[in-house]
Design a protein around this motif. Structure first.
Motif, short mmCIF file in Angstrom:
data_model
loop_
_atom_site.label_atom_id
_atom_site.label_comp_id
_atom_site.label_asym_id
_atom_site.label_seq_id
_atom_site.Cartn_x
_atom_site.Cartn_y
_atom_site.Cartn_z
N CYS A 66 0.59 3.55 5.33
CA CYS A 66 1.05 2.89 4.11
C CYS A 66 2.47 2.37 4.38
O CYS A 66 3.06 2.69 5.41
CB CYS A 66 1.06 3.84 2.93
N ILE A 82 -7.92 5.46 -9.05
CA ILE A 82 -6.86 5.97 -8.17
C ILE A 82 -7.04 7.49 -8.09
O ILE A 82 -7.00 8.17 -9.11
CB ILE A 82 -5.45 5.63 -8.71
N TYR A 138 -0.36 12.38 -5.34
CA TYR A 138 -0.40 13.73 -4.79
C TYR A 138 0.49 14.66 -5.61
O TYR A 138 1.64 14.32 -5.91
CB TYR A 138 0.04 13.73 -3.32
N ARG A 188 0.87 -1.18 0.00
CA ARG A 188 0.00 0.00 0.00
C ARG A 188 0.90 1.23 0.00
O ARG A 188 1.73 1.40 0.88
CB ARG A 188 -0.88 0.01 1.25
N CYS A 189 0.74 2.06 -1.02
CA CYS A 189 1.68 3.19 -1.13
C CYS A 189 0.98 4.49 -1.46
O CYS A 189 -0.18 4.53 -1.87
CB CYS A 189 2.74 2.89 -2.19
N VAL A 190 1.75 5.56 -1.29
CA VAL A 190 1.36 6.91 -1.70
C VAL A 190 2.37 7.32 -2.76
O VAL A 190 3.56 7.03 -2.64
CB VAL A 190 1.43 7.86 -0.48
N THR A 250 -0.88 -1.30 -9.24
CA THR A 250 -2.27 -1.73 -9.06
C THR A 250 -2.52 -3.05 -9.79
O THR A 250 -3.13 -3.98 -9.24
CB THR A 250 -3.24 -0.64 -9.58
N GLU A 278 -2.88 4.38 -2.70
CA GLU A 278 -3.87 5.17 -1.94
C GLU A 278 -4.22 6.45 -2.69
O GLU A 278 -5.36 6.90 -2.66
CB GLU A 278 -3.31 5.49 -0.55
N GLY A 279 -3.24 7.01 -3.35
CA GLY A 279 -3.50 8.22 -4.12
C GLY A 279 -2.23 8.77 -4.71
O GLY A 279 -1.13 8.40 -4.30
N GLU A 306 -2.10 -1.63 -3.47
CA GLU A 306 -3.10 -0.57 -3.38
C GLU A 306 -2.38 0.77 -3.44
O GLU A 306 -1.50 1.05 -2.61
CB GLU A 306 -3.89 -0.68 -2.07
N ILE A 340 -1.77 9.16 6.40
CA ILE A 340 -2.19 8.00 5.60
C ILE A 340 -1.31 6.80 5.96
O ILE A 340 -0.11 6.81 5.67
CB ILE A 340 -2.04 8.29 4.10
#
Lengths: 125, 415
Positions: free
Chosen positions: B250, B209, B187, B159-161, B177, B184-185, B182, B248
């Motif tokens: 992650c 996403i 930015y 799970r990463c940003v 993905t 996360e978003g 996952e 968040i």
């Protein structure tokens, strides 16, 4: 109904305006006809091609890059990935050689040449 | 190995391969020196498609594009060594260069009449974007994450940003993905995506996403491994807004925050670097201020397309093969920095003459513009653009009709 859609066919990425009434679809602001075709397809039967990797049994070449030769239904992408990730390549293949036959109507083919033997150096006298 | 070459090419990616082949086609004895074990550069790990539309008229993946270039090089009379690194370079009394190379066979020296710098670019790191907080494992550049997934077959994250909406960042969001992670978003500190609109559509929107604009990472949290990332919205001056902070959970932070041309070797030769491109100043022959030293590809300026990288390599290689020391008569290509981010080449050498392959980026996102190039009072370029974007490089070819004393690239409205 009016909606906006970004065309993904080429790097231009036209932002298209789409008018849809029942079966009638009209596409505006696409600079070429591939955009119109993409938009219509996207509203009726969206498809995508996949590029990914497949494991091989060869220690010197553990991962082979591959792509779907055509497009598959968008909602089958993760099912296709599951199938691709459970495959192991057992013979050395070249670009465009089929690795998985008929995956949702298309083939998965190699995008690199495992037989290309590039030496670590070449010095011509 | 020969003791002396006509052309030594530093780097065996698309720029270096094209430079070597075109120099060999001119009859030069050529050596490519490649740092990695394999030729092909970054394209080896760029398994997505979209390469080669201009050069091959086909949509190729990175490995396909690289292999075509490698095969062409193998078919030419070019020497190459891999797993070899140039540690020093100096000018010798006869005008040529001596390179010190660290290779698998030990240290060695080789001489060359000319050099082509084709070292590509490097990704900016977390240190270069000033992220505060801890320094645990789990902070990767997008290219490193890509190497793990596509070359080694390791998943660097569950799970990463992702920070930065450059094309590589978005392509990695999709790639991770697809392989079950996952994201996360994504930015982005600016209020518009940094990469292509089609990548926002096919890499992010397709997989739901979220892309958070005007938002950045303010802190990394974690002892041994990343445990969480703090993000915050930013104001007009890119300053984080205190009450918008959000934590968040992650295991990784992936950075896609820009690329910088690699010019460590160039600095040893006192090559002048353009602040706008972070690459060398060159003329239409892709020659730097140091006679006999040429620069091309992403070492010269960060390109959007591999096709243009190859094109500049091809030109640099050809001119390096035909180089003769001569008096230079340099005209600077002037431009208004309010309109243009940069222009490459920055100079036109009147003594050499010939065609000018010009690459430029606009300073702002603008519509319905015209771009002109004047050689003295002769307008050799007059081209309409429906839209110009800083993120999309434009390429044109022009030729002056007579001997020139000035060159100006300028922008105007149409309609």
């Amino acid at each position: 109904m009016t909606k906006e859609m970004t065309c993904i066919v080429c790097p231009n990425g036209c932002l298209m305006r789409i008018e849809q009434e029942g079966d009638k679809i009209e596409v505006f602001d696409a600079i070429c006809k591939r955009g119109i075709e993409f938009a219509k397809n996207e509203l009726t039967n969206p498809t995508r091609s996949i590029t990914t990797t497949v494991a091989t049994k060869f220690e010197d070449y553990p991962l082979l890059s591959v792509k779907t030769s055509g497009e598959i239904p968008k909602d089958k992408i993760f099912e296709a990935m599951k199938k691709i990730n459970s495959t192991i390549v057992k013979k050395r293949v070249k670009v465009d050689d089929v690795v998985i036959k008929n995956l949702f109507g298309t083939d998965v083919v190699a995008t690199s040449d495992m037989t290309l033997d590039v030496k670590t150096q070449r010095l011509i006298d | 190995m020969k003791q002396r070459y006509r052309v030594c090419v530093l780097g065996g990616g698309p720029a270096g391969l094209a430079a070597a082949v075109s120099a060999a086609n001119e009859g030069a004895q050529v050596l490519i020196i490649e740092r990695e074990a394999k030729l092909g550069g970054i394209l080896k790990q760029c398994i997505h498609d979209g390469f080669g539309l201009i050069r091959f008229g086909q949509r190729l993946t990175g490995p396909e594009y690289a292999e075509r270039e490698i095969k062409e090089m193998l078919g030419s009379k070019v020497d190459y060594i891999t797993s070899s690194f140039v540690t020093n370079v100096k000018r010798i009394s006869d005008g040529g260069f001596e390179l010190e190379i660290q290779s698998a066979n030990g240290m060695m020296k080789v001489q060359s009449d000319t050099l082509v710098i084709a070292c590509g670019c490097r990704e900016k790191t977390s240190r270069q974007v000033f992220i505060h907080g801890d320094r645990p494992a789990g902070i990767y550049s997008a290219g490193t994450a890509q190497y793990f997934v596509n070359i080694m077959g390791y998943m660097p994250t569950k799970r990463c940003v992702i920070l930065g909406s450059g094309d590589i960042g978005m392509i990695m969001a999709r790639r991770l993905t697809l392989e079950g992670a996952e994201v996360e978003g994504v930015y982005e500190i600016k209020d518009t995506p940094a990469g292509l609109a089609r990548n926002v559509a096919q890499c992010l929107d397709d997989f739901d996403i979220p892309l958070h604009l005007s938002t950045t990472v303010t802190r990394v949290i974690g002892d041994k491994r990343v445990e969480a990332i703090e993000v915050a919205k930013v104001d007009k001056n890119f300053c984080p807004i205190e009450n918008t902070k959000r934590i968040i959970p992650c295991d990784s932070l992936i950075l896609s925050v820009g690329l910088l041309p690699e010019n460590e070797i160039a600095q040893k030769l006192d090559i002048e670097i353009d602040f706008a491109t972070k690459g060398a100043y060159v003329d239409q022959c892709f020659m730097t201020n140091v006679p006999g030293v040429f620069s091309c590809g992403n070492a010269l300026h960060v390109n959007d397309l591999a096709d243009y990288v190859s094109e500049s390599g091809e030109l640099a290689g050809k001119y390096a093969a035909n180089f003769r020391p001569s008096q230079r008569d340099i005209v600077k290509i002037e431009y208004d920095s309010k309109d243009f981010l940069y222009v490459v080449p920055q100079y036109y050498d009147v003594t050499q003459g010939g065609e000018l392959s010009l690459y430029f980026r606009s300073k702002t996102d603008c519509k319905d513009r015209k771009v002109y190039l004047d050689f003295d009072d002769d307008t050799v370029l007059d081209k309409k653009y429906k839209r110009l974007l800083p993120s999309e490089m434009e390429a044109v070819k022009v030729k002056p009709k007579k001997k020139v004393t000035s060159a100006t690239l300028r922008m105007g409205d149409f309609k």
